[in-house]
Scaffold this motif. Structure first.
Motif, short mmCIF file in Angstrom:
data_model
loop_
_atom_site.label_atom_id
_atom_site.label_comp_id
_atom_site.label_asym_id
_atom_site.label_seq_id
_atom_site.Cartn_x
_atom_site.Cartn_y
_atom_site.Cartn_z
N LEU A 291 0.32 3.19 -3.77
CA LEU A 291 0.32 1.73 -3.66
C LEU A 291 -1.10 1.18 -3.75
O LEU A 291 -1.33 0.10 -4.31
N PHE B 24 3.95 0.01 -12.85
CA PHE B 24 3.76 0.44 -11.48
C PHE B 24 2.68 -0.36 -10.76
O PHE B 24 2.65 -0.43 -9.54
N LEU C 103 4.07 -2.63 -8.28
CA LEU C 103 4.33 -2.12 -6.92
C LEU C 103 3.27 -2.60 -5.94
O LEU C 103 3.54 -2.86 -4.77
N ILE D 22 7.43 -2.40 1.37
CA ILE D 22 7.62 -0.95 1.30
C ILE D 22 7.30 -0.32 2.65
O ILE D 22 8.02 0.56 3.14
#
Ligand SMILES: Nc1ncnc2c1ncn2[C@@H]1O[C@H](COP(=O)(O)OP(=O)(O)OP(=O)(O)O)[C@@H](O)[C@H]1O
Ligand SMILES: Nc1ncnc2c1ncn2[C@@H]1O[C@H](COP(=O)(O)OP(=O)(O)OP(=O)(O)O)[C@@H](O)[C@H]1O
Ligand SMILES: O[C@@H]1[C@@H](O)[C@H](O)OC[C@H]1O
Ligand SMILES: [Mg+2]
Ligand SMILES: [Mg+2]
Lengths: 356, 392, 331, 517
Positions: free
Chosen positions: A262, A186, A189, A203
């Motif tokens: 994030l 992750f 990301l 995103i």
């Protein structure tokens, strides 16, 4: 939601053909047509006011500051704006619905810390739990606003305080600063890129695209706008006012949580419990700069995007380009903000010419 | 899990003090105490808590990338240094021409209190002195802002960034960016943890905040004779400095068996004067029997004194105060009889940071972690510290 | 924020008459409960000193809240009050501090200048809102961002310590155990009450808050009134800034009044004033300020950790507003 | 009308009561709505008509009484529930979303979807069709709010009727409509009746009641007075029941303005507007008002009547043009300066531009005359109370007292409050934009008489009304507008509905065949 009755049959067999239009709200030649054209033009200008200012500011910055237009710098501005950008997307819904969400800074922190804590259980846990927590917090606020009918400003002001308290609680009064164990998927990301541009930026764009679609092309979006115009009217028209309001705050919570996730992914964790302090103001400013009215009912997703980019472009110019000392930086930022909103407001007035 | 906790917690304490002997061991035995009047006081603090043998690396230092104590005599103003030796070239960082290249200074918090003012001033002055073109930013306590400040300066062509991290963690983004751009990173004041050796950032210069807490506890025990009803004014929530200064203090009380000192109150005052005053007012109202205050920085102590003055309770004969930073105002308060002891936290990293940077990119390298020497002021040396200007 | 005109009558309306008592007095009831709790459970609470401390700690917030109350009455909001306090403090500090740091001018002159500075900030806000038509929250946000910068520029960033006898006296002087600053705050409460309830200005302020377009068409001087309201808010913030400075004996451009705008808004709303304008409650606001301050004091006194304090504050805010909600939702 | 065997009521409300703090809005009222029957609900302003409706549709809860719908006892907890059950309502004020397009409004709450997205094409197409059947040609993609109130109201009607309804409730649907649109609406009502829909029709216009309704229920002071077949009623009886006075005391219920239009006065104009011009809005409008003269503005919806009024009053900026009051030019041209020079305006949109809902009746009335009702910046409450008392009595404002909040008043009483606000300014010129909109027969007569009376006392009046009759009978001079431009002026005897319609028709040849009602 509700079944769509065939509207044409409900009253089909009915009226005798009118001999001539009783009321013509448009005519091709006359004043009305002119009015309409003028309106369409001005309202386009109005809607893109923030975009115009953004473009103008960037052009000026590029001319007067050679470092500004470098790809690196632009990429970094985009990345920096993506977090509060996502929050602003959620905020746009809230504000259009006639509400406000002051709790997003704290919700963001909740997302940051919960995802960091959970990252040791894997990426899915990190993302899922954080979204769940923030969504639930948004849900709770939404329920209080919609069902107890308390003013959003107050409920989310309490949220700002209370959720921060919860963040302090889960971090043992700020003493625990969770890290992301390395090589978690992750983290990608936050740190990954696509066409050299950071994933958070993509995103954010995705969030705005979905937001635009929701607002302009779904029943939910229409209901949000109607409620913002007047929730009494919406209620009388039989719209699910409470449900929509709750959903709006859930959306905002999820957006804030996503931004937090994030952030953790990008930094690898290690953020303090006070992170996200006064982000709500930036998000609100971005939305308003983007042309959304705080009184609700009218707003633009694209405007909010332009608004947040503008905020960070200004920040970049003031901090990096002008190299004022910190105090002067603040003065200049404030002045810049003022100029932008005044400009925006004046454009807005222009656009309204003839409507009222 | 454990990795989630700051590694400079209680367990780090014992380790950290291991560095303490390094100071007396130095050839100028008073590196730590030359200005500190009471040479024994800091030595005591060190020795009483010292556990591991010298040479062992405290956990906090390990977290900051230090692996081994560098033997020998550190220069003046340095308490201890830990290897490995970081070299810019290892990270692909090229040489820097200080006459031409740009360097960035990223301040973390508002330049509001004397500590931050002195911290930035030291950098700016040093750059001016050396003729370096310096970019400056201030992140106003916002970690994401500090990340983008640093990245922005790199985009503006800074070849090296000297920065005061908001926290020991949270700047991963900026650090990774600097690494990818081969820009030298010199953290000062608060250390960056979670870095391995010199693999992410260059040499770090900082104070040992846990040790500061221990020294404060030691001073407090001395001042109160080991018996007091004590209140702690905590620093900003969520900052490792606060955590370290608290745990160092409490651990040392325990270590010295100072059970006569009861901690009756513990509230944050955010490192600010106004909050220090507000919280102390409430403290005096709800715990009128309080007779000692440990303030985790000088500003809060000065706020507390204002509150005490309003109640006619100021003066170390009524309420003992120990605080940390060494600002002029606090040292003056020692002279005025309102504070017992101030543990210094020296923010003037300008010269040392430029030296370290130079050695790191242009020279033979520089140790991964450097712990600077902090002074300590009390009645005996306060007046002198003010007239000589040591107190900033 | 939308002003629905058609009344939505909540289902509780049958009990309207008996419900009114609690609703109208929600904040006072909460305050009494909190005091009772303290009387029984907080050590050393039952001393006059407790009251004195409260009378020292509330005036600044109270005075700012009075300005905020009027702004909210017009349907606006003023986020710049904290920054305005800092500007006033900085101006005063700069004027009164002796040579190296300041100009060493007489205290009276410094105070007047600080007040003028606050007034100017307020007028500026008023013009942006009233003439520029910018939404109040963003109009004043720009000064929230920039105003503190101005204060910092004035003092070159540093806090200025002020050992000025007159100022110290202002900060802690008392008449028969009642601090000067509390008396000042009380006097201002009365002034604002008279302004709002007895004058045409107050009448217009509420009319504008109730429906600006109607007020405009009825020929009210909308711009002038709005500018005056924000100017007063700025002036009151400056007074609060001076008082706070007198209390801390230092002009602190960085932290003075930081976040106070939200405290003031909270106090006003907890005191029973709705944010959509057209109605204000003055005594309720006073009670709101005292309630919130006493709450903080209570939690601090009980050594409650930050996390719990903040959650408790949140619950109290929602609770107090919930009790009073029906009187508002009718709008 | 009603068929041979009695039908079961679609909706029946029995013993309904409702009170608000201090006011009994409705007291033990029972009404049955039969399928295929148009049920008129009449009564003075504040009689409780809207309240009764809101009790039927779940907006308010019943304090006492029961509601049966399609044979079952029901409690609607929200407007939504009632709507889903098949009760469609057009509320008294136009309650739609002005910022959304016409088509989106039409389908709001039951949007057709395609692949998860709104099927905008279908929405636009069908809206076009639906509106077409009402004779409305409009760009359905335009925001509803940009259309005139009349169109908005027609959209609201179309929206409600186009749903599959068992009950359709219309609360003063024609208050903003002009005669031809009223015809259309009544045709729609007729069709709904054919489809066995139960209809509630609230109106203050007696003509409509007699033209379209089967049964009429009269409410007075929140109580049920009577329910009778319309056929058994005459206008006079109906009005007398509403007002609670003897039938012999009642005039016909038609316009109360004595037919004016006598000789042109030669007095110096009290107000003179010259060539008011605003791009795309007003095209060279001039008008003259002499003391004692009533100047009517006539035109179709959206013809620029309200805008002319606003321009004269200074509430809307103009590009060029001047306004002189008693020969003196007004340079500032804003509402405040107009009021100071003696011109007062009653705005068209009472809710948005008129009342201050959070304030009391007293404060709303005193609002504009504040300078006269205060001293050295301080309010003079005594003086206020005196004046307010005079006007509350004179206009017969029905309220619990001067301290009641205006938002709690019925629409008609709110309008009277606004009139009182203007009258206590003692103006020289009164601009009245739809002064009798939503006002009951009794009050309307009073207001009309008041206008005439004021004019007789030397006041100049500019009168706008969507009821052509009111303009024709009440004006000394009529200015006919279309598309923001003056088509002509009619004086005295020239004034007639036909003359006005002809002027309009002449200017729009293709509309010539639209017969004037
Ligand atoms: N929300 C409310 N609060 C207090 N009183 C109310 C409220 N709503 C209505 N009323 C009162 O109830 C009475 C009935 O009002 P209602 O709106 O039903 O009248 P109406 O017959 O529809 O009048 P109109 O013809 O003017 O529309 C009025 O006296 C009004 O003042
Ligand atoms: N066809 C139209 N196109 C655009 N806007 C319109 C149209 N009709 C009316 N409007 C707007 O509606 C408002 C009222 O219209 P206007 O003042 O021109 O009409 P009016 O003659 O007073 O009729 P009404 O009875 O609708 O008030 C104005 O703001 C006007 O701009
Ligand atoms: O007092 C200082 C504090 O203000 C800063 O934030 O961190 C280091 C401390 O010594
Ligand atoms: Mg009604
Ligand atoms: Mg009109």
């Amino acid at each position: 939601m509700s079944p769509t009755p065939d509207l044409t049959t409900a009253s089909k067999p009915v009226l005798p053909e009118p001999t001539a239009p009783v009321h013509v709200a448009t005519d091709e030649r006359g004043v009305t047509a002119g009015r309409e054209r003028a309106r369409a033009l001005t309202s386009l200008f109005f809607r893109s006011g923030a975009i115009a200012v953004l473009v103008l500011t960037c052009l000026l910055a590029a001319v007067f500051d050679n470092g500004f237009a470098s790809l690196d710098n632009l990429r970094n501005i985009a990345l920096a704006s993506s977090f509060i950008g996502i929050i602003a997307a959620g905020m746009t819904f809230v504000i259009i619905s006639g509400g406000i969400d002051l709790s997003v800074g704290s919700l963001f922190a909740l997302g940051v810390l919960v995802s960091a804590f959970q990252s040791q259980h894997g990426s899915v846990a990190a993302v899922g739990t954080a979204l769940l927590c923030c969504g639930l917090a948004g849900l709770l606020q939404g329920l209080v606003i919609a069902y107890l009918r308390l003013p959003p400003f107050i409920v989310t002001l309490a949220g700002l305080t209370g959720i921060r308290g919860i963040v302090y609680y889960i971090t043992d009064e700020g003493n625990k600063v969770p890290q992301v164990p390395h090589k978690e998927a992750f983290e990608h990301l936050g740190t990954g890129t696509f066409i050299t541009i950071g994933l958070p930026v993509w995103i954010m764009l995705l969030v705005f695209a979905v937001g635009w679609w929701l607002l302009a092309r779904t029943a939910f979006g229409q209901h949000v706008q109607t409620i913002g115009g007047s929730d009494t009217a919406a209620e009388l028209m039989g719209l699910p006012v409470r449900r929509v309001k709750v959903l709006v705050y859930v959306t905002s919570g999820l957006c804030a949580g996503l931004a937090g996730i994030l952030t953790t992914a990008l930094s690898g964790g290690g953020n303090e419990a006070r992170i996200g302090d006064s982000y709500e103001l930036v998000a609100i400013a971005a939305v308003v700069i983007g042309g959304t009215l705080l009184s609700g009912g009218v707003g633009s997703m694209l405007g909010s995007l332009a608004g947040i980019l503008l905020w960070y472009v200004i920040n970049n110019i003031v901090v990096q380009g002008l190299q004022f000392n910190t105090y002067v930086q603040q003065v200049v930022s404030g002045a810049f903000l003022l100029v932008v909103v005044v400009l925006q407001t004046q454009l807005g007035k222009r656009a309204e010419v003839g409507v009222r | 899990g454990d990795s989630g906790n700051k590694s400079t917690g209680a367990d780090a304490g014992t380790g950290t003090t291991a560095s303490q002997p390094a100071a007396p061991a130095s050839s100028a035995p008073a590196a730590a105490t030359s200005t500190g009047s009471d040479a024994s006081s800091s030595a005591d603090a060190g020795s009483s808590a010292a556990a591991g043998g010298s040479g062992e690396v405290p956990a906090a230092i390990k977290a900051a990338g230090g692996t081994a104590l560098i033997a020998g005599t550190p220069a003046k103003g340095i308490e201890a240094q830990y290897g490995p030796i970081c070299k810019g070239s290892d990270l692909g960082i090229g040489k820097i021409d200080f006459a031409k290249d740009t360097i960035g200074w990223a301040q973390s918090e508002k330049e509001a209190n004397p500590f931050r003012i002195a911290s930035t001033k030291s950098q700016v002055d040093e750059a001016k002195k050396r003729g370096i073109h310096l970019l400056t930013t201030n992140a106003q306590s916002n970690v994401q802002q500090e990340n983008s400040d640093i990245k922005g300066m790199i985009d503006k062509g800074a070849k090296a960034i000297i920065f005061s991290p908001i926290n020991s963690t949270g700047l991963g983004d900026a650090i990774a960016y600097a690494k990818s751009k081969h820009v030298a990173m010199i953290p000062v004041d608060r250390n960056i943890t979670g870095v391995q050796g010199c693999q992410s950032v260059g040499p770090q210069l900082g104070s040992d905040f846990v040790l500061q807490g221990k020294r404060a506890a030691d001073a407090m025990i001395k001042a109160t004779g080991g018996k007091a009803k004590l209140a702690i004014l905590l620093g900003a929530t969520g900052v490792n400095v606060t955590d370290d200064r608290t745990s160092g203090f409490l651990d040392e009380l325990k270590a010295q068996n100072a059970s006569g000192i009861q901690v009756i109150f513990k509230q944050t005052a955010d490192f600010t004067r106004e909050k220090g005053q507000q919280v102390t007012e409430t403290l005096l109202q709800s715990h009128p029997d309080v007779n000692a205050i440990y303030a985790e920085n000088d500003e809060m102590a000065l706020g507390a004194i204002t509150a005490l003055q309003d109640k006619g309770k100021n003066g170390t004969d009524k309420v003992h105060i120990v605080s940390i930073d060494g600002t002029k105002g606090a040292v003056q308060a020692i002279v005025d009889g309102d504070i017992d002891t101030v543990i210094e936290s020296n923010p003037a990293y300008g010269p040392s940071a430029e030296d370290a940077l130079n050695a790191y990119v242009n020279g033979d390298g520089y140790p991964a972690v450097t712990i600077t020497t902090d002074n300590q002021y009390d009645k005996s040396n306060a007046q002198q510290a003010i007239s000589s200007g040591t107190a900033y | 924020m939308s002003t629905a005109v058609l009344q939505r009558i909540p289902r509780l309306d049958r009990k309207a008459v008996d419900g009114d008592f609690v609703r109208e007095r929600g904040v006072y009831i909460a305050l009494v409960l909190l005091i009772l709790y303290n009387v029984f459970f907080t050590p050393f609470f039952n001393r006059f000193e407790t009251v004195t401390t409260l009378m020292l700690q509330t005036p600044a917030v109270l005075i700012v809240s009075l300005g905020m109350l009027m702004v909210i009455g017009t349907g606006g909001i003023d986020l710049s009050v904290g920054a305005t306090m800092a500007i006033a403090a900085a101006v005063m500090g700069k004027f009164v501090a002796p040579d190296p740091k300041g100009l060493g001018l007489p205290l009276a002159l410094a105070i007047i200048t600080a007040l003028v500075a606050g007034l100017l900030v307020g007028i500026f806000n008023g013009i942006v809102v009233g003439v520029g038509g910018v939404q109040p929250i963003v109009a004043t946000l720009s000064l929230l961002v920039g105003g503190r910068g101005i204060a910092l520029v004035i003092t070159s960033g540093a806090l200025i310590e002020l050992f000025v006898p007159g100022l110290t006296k202002l900060g802690r002087g008392q008449v028969s155990n009642i601090p000067y600053i509390f008396l000042i705050a009380l006097a201002l409460v009365v002034v604002v009450a008279v302004l709002v309830r007895q004058t045409t200005f107050g009448f217009r302020l509420l009319a504008i808050g109730g429906n600006v377009r109607a007020a405009t068409l009825a020929g009210l001087p909308v711009r002038r009134t709005i500018i005056t309201v924000y100017a007063l808010s700025g002036l009151l913030a400056a007074i609060a800034g001076i008082i706070a400075t007198a209390r801390t004996r230092a002009a602190d451009p960085s932290y003075l009044g930081l976040g106070l705008e939200l405290s003031a808004i909270t106090a006003v709303v907890v005191g029973g004033t709705a944010l959509n304008g057209g109605r204000v409650r003055i005594l309720g606001t006073v009670a709101g300020v005292i309630l919130m301050q006493l709450l903080t004091t209570t939690l601090t006194a009980h050594n409650v950790p930050d996390s719990a304090t903040q959650v408790a504050e949140a619950l109290i805010i929602v609770g107090a507003v919930y009790i009073q909600r029906t009187s508002r939702s009718g709008e | 009308m009603s068929s041979a065997q009695p039908k079961a009521p679609t909706l029946s409300i029995q013993g309904a009561s409702k009170h608000f703090a201090g006011v009994v809005a409705l007291d033990d009222v029972s009404v049955d709505l039969l399928p295929g029957e148009v049920h008129a609900l009449v009564g003075e302003n504040g009689a409780g008509k809207s309240t009764l409706i809101k009790l039927m549709t779940g907006v308010y809860s019943l304090d006492a009484g029961t509601l049966h719908y399609q044979g079952e006892q029901r409690v609607f907890k929200s407007a939504r529930e009632a709507q889903q059950a098949g009760i469609q309502t057009i509320y008294q004020e136009v309650f739609l979303a002005p910022q959304l397009s016409v088509a989106r409004n039409m389908f709001l709450g039951r949007e057709p979807k395609r692949f998860g997205s709104l099927d905008l094409r279908r929405m636009n197409r069908e809206t076009d069709e639906i509106l077409g059947r009402y004779g409305i040609v409009a760009d359905v993609r335009r925001p509803l709010g940009e259309l005139g109130l009349g169109v908005q109201q027609m959209v609201a009607v179309a929206r409600a009727v186009s749903q599959d309804a068992k009950v359709v409730i219309m609360d003063e649907p024609t208050s903003s409509l002009e005669p031809r649109e009223v015809d259309r609406l009544l045709a729609v009502v007729g069709l709904l009746r054919q489809q066995d829909v139960a209809i509630v029709y609230v109106s203050h216009k007696m003509d409509e009641i007699f033209r379209a309704c089967d049964v009429v229920t009269v409410l007075r002071d929140g109580k049920l007075v009577s329910t009778d077949p319309v056929s058994s009623m005459d206008r006079r009886t109906l009005v007398s029941r509403m007002l609670g006075r003897e039938a012999s005391d009642i005039e016909s219920g038609r316009t109360q303005l004595q037919v004016r239009g006598t000789a042109r006065s030669d007095a110096a104009p009290v107000l003179e507007a010259k060539s008011l011009q605003r791009k795309l809005v007003l095209d060279d409008i001039s008008l003259v008002v002499r003391p004692g003269e009533i100047v009517g503005l006539a035109g179709l919806l959206g013809s620029g009547r309200s805008e002319t009024a606003k321009a004269v009053f200074g509430a809307m900026p103009v590009d060029s043009g001047t306004v002189h009051v008693e020969g003196k030019p007004d340079a500032r041209r804003n509402p405040a300066s107009s009021i100071r020079s003696g011109v007062a305006m009653l705005p068209e949109d009472r809710k948005v531009e008129g009342i201050i809902p959070s304030m009391s009746i007293r404060d709303n009335i005193a609002l504009a005359a504040l300078p006269q009702l205060s001293r050295g910046g301080f309010l003079n409450r005594k003086k206020q109370d005196e004046i307010v008392d005079v006007f509350m009595k004179r206009l017969r404002i029905r309220a619990a007292g001067p301290h009641q909040k205006v938002r709690e008043l019925s629409g008609g009483n709110q309008q009277k409050v606004l009139l009182a606000r203007l009258l206590c300014l003692n103006p020289k010129v009164l601009i009245l934009d739809e002064p009798t909109r939503g006002i009951d027969v009794g009050a309307k007569a009073e207001v009309q008489a008041l206008i005439a009376d004021l004019a007789d006392k030397g006041l100049g009046v500019i009168l706008i009304s969507s009821e052509l009759e009111e303009v024709v009978e009440g004006s000394d001079t009529v200015l006919v507008l279309r598309d923001g431009a003056a088509l002509g002026t009619l004086f005295g005897d020239e004034i007639s509905e036909d003359a006005i319609m002809n002027l309009i028709a002449g200017a729009a040849a293709e509309q010539a065949e639209v017969a004037a009602p």
